[in-house]
Design an enzyme around this catalytic site. Structure first.
Site, PDB file in Angstrom:
ATOM      1  N   ARG A 133       0.812  -1.217   0.000  1.00  0.00           N
ATOM      2  CA  ARG A 133       0.000   0.000   0.000  1.00  0.00           C
ATOM      3  C   ARG A 133       0.842   1.261   0.000  1.00  0.00           C
ATOM      4  NH1 ARG A 133      -5.500  -0.768   1.300  1.00  0.00           N
ATOM      5  NH2 ARG A 133      -5.649   1.479   0.896  1.00  0.00           N
ATOM      6  N   HIS A 148      15.732  -9.939   6.160  1.00  0.00           N
ATOM      7  CA  HIS A 148      16.470 -10.386   4.969  1.00  0.00           C
ATOM      8  C   HIS A 148      16.276  -9.347   3.866  1.00  0.00           C
ATOM      9  CE1 HIS A 148      17.720 -14.059   2.341  1.00  0.00           C
ATOM     10  NE2 HIS A 148      17.998 -12.919   1.714  1.00  0.00           N
ATOM     11  N   ARG A 161      16.693  -7.557   0.478  1.00  0.00           N
ATOM     12  CA  ARG A 161      17.161  -7.920  -0.859  1.00  0.00           C
ATOM     13  C   ARG A 161      17.426  -6.632  -1.653  1.00  0.00           C
ATOM     14  NH1 ARG A 161      14.111 -12.590   0.451  1.00  0.00           N
ATOM     15  NH2 ARG A 161      15.233 -14.484  -0.137  1.00  0.00           N
ATOM     16  N   HIS A 191      10.587  -6.193   0.197  1.00  0.00           N
ATOM     17  CA  HIS A 191       9.948  -6.323   1.520  1.00  0.00           C
ATOM     18  C   HIS A 191      10.734  -5.476   2.519  1.00  0.00           C
ATOM     19  CE1 HIS A 191      12.867  -9.569   1.268  1.00  0.00           C
ATOM     20  NE2 HIS A 191      12.057 -10.325   0.558  1.00  0.00           N
ATOM     21  N   GLU A 234      19.990 -11.564   7.414  1.00  0.00           N
ATOM     22  CA  GLU A 234      20.274 -12.571   6.395  1.00  0.00           C
ATOM     23  C   GLU A 234      20.498 -11.898   5.049  1.00  0.00           C
ATOM     24  OE1 GLU A 234      17.343 -16.170   7.999  1.00  0.00           O
ATOM     25  OE2 GLU A 234      16.791 -15.010   6.234  1.00  0.00           O
ATOM     26  N   THR A 250      12.342 -16.664  -2.868  1.00  0.00           N
ATOM     27  CA  THR A 250      12.797 -16.991  -1.519  1.00  0.00           C
ATOM     28  C   THR A 250      14.029 -17.867  -1.632  1.00  0.00           C
ATOM     29  OG1 THR A 250      12.099 -17.866   0.635  1.00  0.00           O
ATOM     30  CG2 THR A 250      11.358 -19.064  -1.320  1.00  0.00           C
ATOM     31  N   HIS A 253      13.550 -22.163   7.429  1.00  0.00           N
ATOM     32  CA  HIS A 253      12.860 -22.228   6.140  1.00  0.00           C
ATOM     33  C   HIS A 253      11.762 -23.292   6.190  1.00  0.00           C
ATOM     34  CE1 HIS A 253      12.847 -20.458   2.072  1.00  0.00           C
ATOM     35  NE2 HIS A 253      12.133 -21.531   1.803  1.00  0.00           N
ATOM     36  N   ASP A 254      10.530 -22.820   6.188  1.00  0.00           N
ATOM     37  CA  ASP A 254       9.323 -23.641   6.192  1.00  0.00           C
ATOM     38  C   ASP A 254       9.112 -24.446   7.462  1.00  0.00           C
ATOM     39  OD1 ASP A 254       8.624 -22.623   3.768  1.00  0.00           O
ATOM     40  OD2 ASP A 254       8.934 -24.451   2.606  1.00  0.00           O
TER      41      ASP A 254
END
EC number: 2.6.99.2
Length: 237
Positions: free
Chosen positions: A18, A43, A45, A50, A70, A100, A190-191
């Protein structure tokens, strides 16, 4: 005791959709700690889709526990880490356009590069961790790079958990044993989720830290952030 570090990238994804400041990343990070999390993971990038680089700068002074940054150690990332000086830096071999992270480092064939980067971070007093697959050989070469810890990439465990959890955990137990025998600290991420986290911890109870983001934010949509973090902490007992 295994620490829970909450990855808040997904919260930043919602905010960026938004273009304003709702949800407020700083408040979410603070609330995660208030609700019991022992660390915050970000993390950033290069495209800042994000977590933004400025978010990292803003979060650092308000963190009361540990900040874990990270990322792929490109020049811009290295400069940010050395500027912010988090408690921990986790090196992840993701390309700029990856959705990811999807694999660990080939520590054998990147030993010179990783040794140099880790040396720079350790000179600055930052604990280092290398993201690796559940492979004892890669763990061994990570040790040769001079890292303090390795972080096991747990997506294969999560993907195979329902098909046979004993088989799914086996390579991770082997890699974790290799890390312990080498004197390396051990993280995982991770997951990992409420479905599979307790069994993972039950089999590798000496793990130092788990970093979880996507599943926590998804669960929080139904259970609320406070309750969700409480349930993840309970799974680590």
């Amino acid at each position: 005791m295994t620490k829970l570090s909450v990855n808040i990238n997904k919260v930043a994804t919602i905010r960026n959709a938004r273009g304003a400041n709702n949800p407020d990343i700083l408040k979410v990070a603070s609330d995660c700690e208030l609700f019991g999390a022992q660390g915050i993971t970000v993390h950033p990038r290069p495209d800042e889709r994000h977590i933004r680089y400025q978010d990292v700068r803003d979060i650092r002074p308000m963190i009361k526990t540990e900040l874990n940054i990270e990322g792929n150690p490109i020049a811009k990332y290295i400069d940010l880490v050395l500027e912010v000086r988090p408690a921990q830096v986790t090196l992840v071999p993701d390309s700029h356009d990856q959705i990811t992270s999807n694999h660990g480092w080939d520590t054998k064939n990147n030993i010179t590069f990783l040794t140099d980067v880790i040396g720079r971070f350790k000179e600055a007093g930052i604990r280092t961790s290398i993201f690796v697959d559940a492979d004892a050989e890669m763990v061994g070469y990570a040790k040769k790079c001079g890292t303090d810890r390795v972080e096991l990439y747990t997506e294969p465990y999560a993907a195979n958990y329902r098909n046979g959890r004993a088989e799914a955990i086996a390579p991770f137990t082997d890699a974790a044993m290799a890390a312990r025998e080498l004197g390396l600290g051990l993280n995982a991420g991770h997951d990992l989720s409420l479905e599979n986290l307790h069994y993972f911890h039950q089999n590798i109870p000496w793990i130092d830290e788990v970093s979880i983001g996507h599943a926590i934010i998804c669960d929080a949509l139904y259970m609320g952030l406070r309750n969700t973090i409480g349930k993840y902490l309970e799974a680590l007992k």
